[in-house]
Design a protein around this motif. Structure first.
Motif, mmCIF file in Angstrom:
data_model
loop_
_atom_site.group_PDB
_atom_site.id
_atom_site.type_symbol
_atom_site.label_atom_id
_atom_site.label_comp_id
_atom_site.label_asym_id
_atom_site.label_seq_id
_atom_site.Cartn_x
_atom_site.Cartn_y
_atom_site.Cartn_z
ATOM 1 N N GLY A 44 0.790 -1.228 0.000
ATOM 2 C CA GLY A 44 0.000 0.000 0.000
ATOM 3 C C GLY A 44 0.820 1.274 0.000
ATOM 4 O O GLY A 44 0.302 2.354 0.295
ATOM 5 N N TYR A 45 2.085 1.190 -0.371
ATOM 6 C CA TYR A 45 2.961 2.353 -0.325
ATOM 7 C C TYR A 45 2.696 3.298 -1.492
ATOM 8 O O TYR A 45 2.191 2.894 -2.548
ATOM 9 C CB TYR A 45 4.424 1.917 -0.353
ATOM 10 N N THR A 46 3.046 4.566 -1.292
ATOM 11 C CA THR A 46 2.921 5.585 -2.324
ATOM 12 C C THR A 46 4.301 6.034 -2.779
ATOM 13 O O THR A 46 5.214 6.198 -1.966
ATOM 14 C CB THR A 46 2.137 6.806 -1.790
ATOM 15 N N VAL A 47 4.436 6.234 -4.077
ATOM 16 C CA VAL A 47 5.641 6.808 -4.674
ATOM 17 C C VAL A 47 5.221 8.050 -5.435
ATOM 18 O O VAL A 47 4.315 7.993 -6.281
ATOM 19 C CB VAL A 47 6.343 5.825 -5.635
ATOM 20 N N GLY A 48 5.827 9.186 -5.129
ATOM 21 C CA GLY A 48 5.523 10.430 -5.825
ATOM 22 C C GLY A 48 6.764 11.001 -6.483
ATOM 23 O O GLY A 48 7.876 10.867 -5.949
ATOM 24 N N VAL A 49 6.586 11.625 -7.631
ATOM 25 C CA VAL A 49 7.705 12.164 -8.403
ATOM 26 C C VAL A 49 7.406 13.599 -8.811
ATOM 27 O O VAL A 49 6.270 13.924 -9.182
ATOM 28 C CB VAL A 49 7.970 11.313 -9.667
ATOM 29 N N LEU A 50 8.420 14.448 -8.746
ATOM 30 C CA LEU A 50 8.356 15.795 -9.318
ATOM 31 C C LEU A 50 9.581 15.984 -10.198
ATOM 32 O O LEU A 50 10.697 15.625 -9.797
ATOM 33 C CB LEU A 50 8.317 16.859 -8.225
ATOM 34 N N VAL A 51 9.368 16.539 -11.408
ATOM 35 C CA VAL A 51 10.479 16.745 -12.331
ATOM 36 C C VAL A 51 10.576 18.208 -12.746
ATOM 37 O O VAL A 51 9.579 18.947 -12.737
ATOM 38 C CB VAL A 51 10.350 15.873 -13.611
ATOM 39 N N GLN A 52 11.785 18.600 -13.090
ATOM 40 C CA GLN A 52 12.075 19.883 -13.745
ATOM 41 C C GLN A 52 12.700 19.514 -15.079
ATOM 42 O O GLN A 52 13.857 19.143 -15.165
ATOM 43 C CB GLN A 52 13.035 20.710 -12.887
ATOM 44 N N SER A 53 11.905 19.560 -16.161
ATOM 45 C CA SER A 53 12.357 19.022 -17.453
ATOM 46 C C SER A 53 12.977 20.107 -18.321
ATOM 47 O O SER A 53 12.398 21.167 -18.526
ATOM 48 C CB SER A 53 11.185 18.358 -18.194
ATOM 49 N N ASN A 54 14.159 19.795 -18.842
ATOM 50 C CA ASN A 54 14.901 20.762 -19.666
ATOM 51 C C ASN A 54 15.916 20.017 -20.526
ATOM 52 O O ASN A 54 17.084 20.376 -20.578
ATOM 53 C CB ASN A 54 15.613 21.773 -18.759
ATOM 54 N N TYR A 55 15.475 18.957 -21.177
ATOM 55 C CA TYR A 55 16.392 18.071 -21.894
ATOM 56 C C TYR A 55 15.831 17.767 -23.281
ATOM 57 O O TYR A 55 14.783 18.294 -23.659
ATOM 58 C CB TYR A 55 16.611 16.773 -21.101
ATOM 59 N N GLY A 56 16.512 16.914 -24.026
ATOM 60 C CA GLY A 56 16.054 16.649 -25.385
ATOM 61 C C GLY A 56 16.296 15.227 -25.835
ATOM 62 O O GLY A 56 16.772 14.376 -25.094
ATOM 63 N N GLY A 57 15.959 14.985 -27.090
ATOM 64 C CA GLY A 57 16.054 13.666 -27.698
ATOM 65 C C GLY A 57 14.984 13.553 -28.764
ATOM 66 O O GLY A 57 14.794 14.460 -29.575
ATOM 67 N N THR A 58 14.251 12.460 -28.744
ATOM 68 C CA THR A 58 13.138 12.252 -29.663
ATOM 69 C C THR A 58 11.906 11.920 -28.840
ATOM 70 O O THR A 58 11.771 10.806 -28.328
ATOM 71 C CB THR A 58 13.446 11.111 -30.648
ATOM 72 N N LEU A 59 11.022 12.883 -28.677
ATOM 73 C CA LEU A 59 9.888 12.720 -27.781
ATOM 74 C C LEU A 59 8.993 11.558 -28.205
ATOM 75 O O LEU A 59 8.590 11.438 -29.361
ATOM 76 C CB LEU A 59 9.056 14.000 -27.746
ATOM 77 N N THR A 77 7.530 8.686 -13.042
ATOM 78 C CA THR A 77 8.477 9.606 -13.686
ATOM 79 C C THR A 77 8.065 9.893 -15.118
ATOM 80 O O THR A 77 8.063 11.050 -15.567
ATOM 81 C CB THR A 77 9.898 9.018 -13.653
ATOM 82 N N GLU A 78 7.694 8.844 -15.843
ATOM 83 C CA GLU A 78 7.259 9.017 -17.226
ATOM 84 C C GLU A 78 6.070 9.974 -17.300
ATOM 85 O O GLU A 78 6.065 10.928 -18.095
ATOM 86 C CB GLU A 78 6.883 7.657 -17.815
ATOM 87 N N GLU A 79 5.067 9.761 -16.458
ATOM 88 C CA GLU A 79 3.879 10.615 -16.516
ATOM 89 C C GLU A 79 4.181 12.038 -16.057
ATOM 90 O O GLU A 79 3.644 13.010 -16.607
ATOM 91 C CB GLU A 79 2.748 10.028 -15.671
ATOM 92 N N ALA A 80 5.049 12.180 -15.051
ATOM 93 C CA ALA A 80 5.407 13.522 -14.579
ATOM 94 C C ALA A 80 6.053 14.330 -15.696
ATOM 95 O O ALA A 80 5.795 15.531 -15.841
ATOM 96 C CB ALA A 80 6.352 13.414 -13.383
ATOM 97 N N ILE A 81 6.880 13.682 -16.501
ATOM 98 C CA ILE A 81 7.519 14.374 -17.623
ATOM 99 C C ILE A 81 6.482 14.791 -18.655
ATOM 100 O O ILE A 81 6.507 15.924 -19.159
ATOM 101 C CB ILE A 81 8.614 13.484 -18.246
ATOM 102 N N TYR A 82 5.561 13.892 -18.981
ATOM 103 C CA TYR A 82 4.496 14.268 -19.918
ATOM 104 C C TYR A 82 3.722 15.476 -19.385
ATOM 105 O O TYR A 82 3.400 16.409 -20.133
ATOM 106 C CB TYR A 82 3.522 13.101 -20.127
ATOM 107 N N ASN A 83 3.421 15.470 -18.090
ATOM 108 C CA ASN A 83 2.676 16.590 -17.506
ATOM 109 C C ASN A 83 3.467 17.888 -17.567
ATOM 110 O O ASN A 83 2.900 18.969 -17.766
ATOM 111 C CB ASN A 83 2.292 16.274 -16.064
ATOM 112 N N SER A 84 4.791 17.794 -17.404
ATOM 113 C CA SER A 84 5.613 19.004 -17.468
ATOM 114 C C SER A 84 5.535 19.653 -18.837
ATOM 115 O O SER A 84 5.588 20.885 -18.958
ATOM 116 C CB SER A 84 7.073 18.672 -17.115
#
Length: 382
Positions: free
Chosen positions: A213-228, A345-352
């Motif tokens: 029942g544990y929770t994992v939360g992520v916050l990102v500051q995105s400023n990178y590149g590649g192929t979205l 992490t993946e979803e946090a980046i999409y949200n950013s």
């Protein structure tokens, strides 16, 4: 400008920015929900009980586009009640202060502050001021502050070093639980990602009771590149915006893509983990980063820091003097947490990206520059 008028104008700007961000869709609004576990109520790092986030956004004049984001693992005195932590680095082109002591002792004793590259030291100094001023710290003579950054110098006149100590202190003072504002706010105000406007993003995952029942939360500051890529959809490739496209077929004759930059990934969990296993958890966040299409280039700083808020592993003064060990989750129970952190992490980046609005500014030569918001329309629902 008189202070009262200036404050009123700034408040109006921030309200307008918040309204614009609220109108932008999240990943889940588009049906993009990576992984198998459900998010917490806010789908944010603050779903981990006790975690607070505060942000200050600086949008001023023609070229100041920057800010501060502060993450508090709990609302008490962090220096006295330290939390176990681990750090992982995929590529070390960046400035994350305090890492050597975290690696050595496996704990953090201050909030985590994110800002722009040239404001790290000013933020660190303010964080020292904050820590020394906490009741109970009157005899403190050494503080290991934690400040991370990405370089927002494309949209922000970073050489002005506009961030002040008061900005950092205000972000710390205003930190609160609940929904986290995302997009072009706080430390993500002037950032770019995949040649679109980047920013601050957050997400969470809650394990079923059978898995703790544990929770994992992520916050990102995105400023990178590649192929979205978004949930496997090669958005960058289809749009012609991807790293090295000038050396490979690309539609539309887009200008060369820049993949250098950085990302800060901050991970919170209420699972009682040792610092060693928090480092392992931090490493797994890079799986989520990779899914978004990161190129992990030579000029990218890819950092993750993870901490646990669980009371039984908190480094209180009494426990730091005790000889007994604390109870933490054994290795064999970690895999579901690894899955959760990668997906969050993946979803946090999409949200950013999706929550970020278009930002216009001026470069160092005074020429117009633009951070264009990602158009959610072409993203394919899977």
């Amino acid at each position: 400008m008189r202070y009262g008028v200036k404050a009123a104008v700034l408040a109006a700007v921030l309200m307008a920015n918040s309204a614009q961000a609220a109108e932008r869709p999240s990943a889940r609004d588009l049906g993009v929900a990576p992984g198998v576990f459900a998010p917490g109520p806010a789908n944010a790092i603050t779903d981990v009980a006790g975690v607070k986030v505060g942000q200050v956004t600086r949008i001023e004049g023609a070229d100041v586009r920057t800010g501060v984001t502060a993450i508090l693992p709990h609302g008490g005195n962090l220096f006295q009640d330290k939390v176990p932590a681990g750090v992982a680095v995929a590529n070390g082109f960046g400035k994350l202060t305090g890492t050597t002591q975290i690696l050595e002792l496996g704990e953090i004793e201050t909030p985590i502050v994110l800002t722009n590259t040239l404001s790290v030291w000013r933020a660190a100094d303010a964080l020292v001021t904050w820590t020394l001023g906490q009741p109970g710290n009157e005899q403190v003579r050494s503080v290991n502050v934690v400040v991370g950054e990405t370089n927002d110098g494309y949209l922000n006149n970073i050489r002005k070093r506009a961030i002040t100590a008061e900005d950092v202190l205000e972000a710390l003072r205003s930190a609160k639980p609940g929904p986290v504002e995302q997009g072009a706010v706080g430390a993500g105000t002037g950032t770019m990602a995949f040649d679109w406007k980047g920013g601050v993003g957050s997400s969470s995952r809650v394990l079923p009771a059978a898995l703790g029942g544990y929770t994992v939360g992520v916050l990102v500051q995105s400023n990178y590149g590649g192929t979205l890529a978004v949930d496997g959809d090669p958005v960058g490739r289809r749009s012609g915006r991807y790293y090295l496209h000038e050396h490979a077929p690309a539609p539309g004759g887009a200008p060369p893509s820049v993949a250098d930059g950085s990302i800060m990934i901050v991970i919170a969990t209420d699972a009682p983990l040792s610092d060693r296993n928090l480092e392992r958890l931090a490493k797994r966040s890079f799986a989520g980063l990779a899914r978004t299409g990161s190129a992990f280039t030579n000029g990218s700083g890819d950092y993750a820091i993870a901490f646990s808020t669980a009371d039984q592993v908190r480094r209180t003064p009494a426990r730091r003097r005790a000889t007994s060990t604390t109870a933490d989750i054994p290795n064999d129970q970690l895999s579901p947490l690894f899955v959760a952190v990668a997906d969050a992490t993946e979803e946090a980046i999409y949200n950013s990206l999706l929550k970020a609005r278009t930002i216009e500014s001026r470069d160092l030569d005074g020429k117009p520059v633009r951070g264009e918001a990602l158009d959610p329309g072409p993203i394919r629902r899977r």
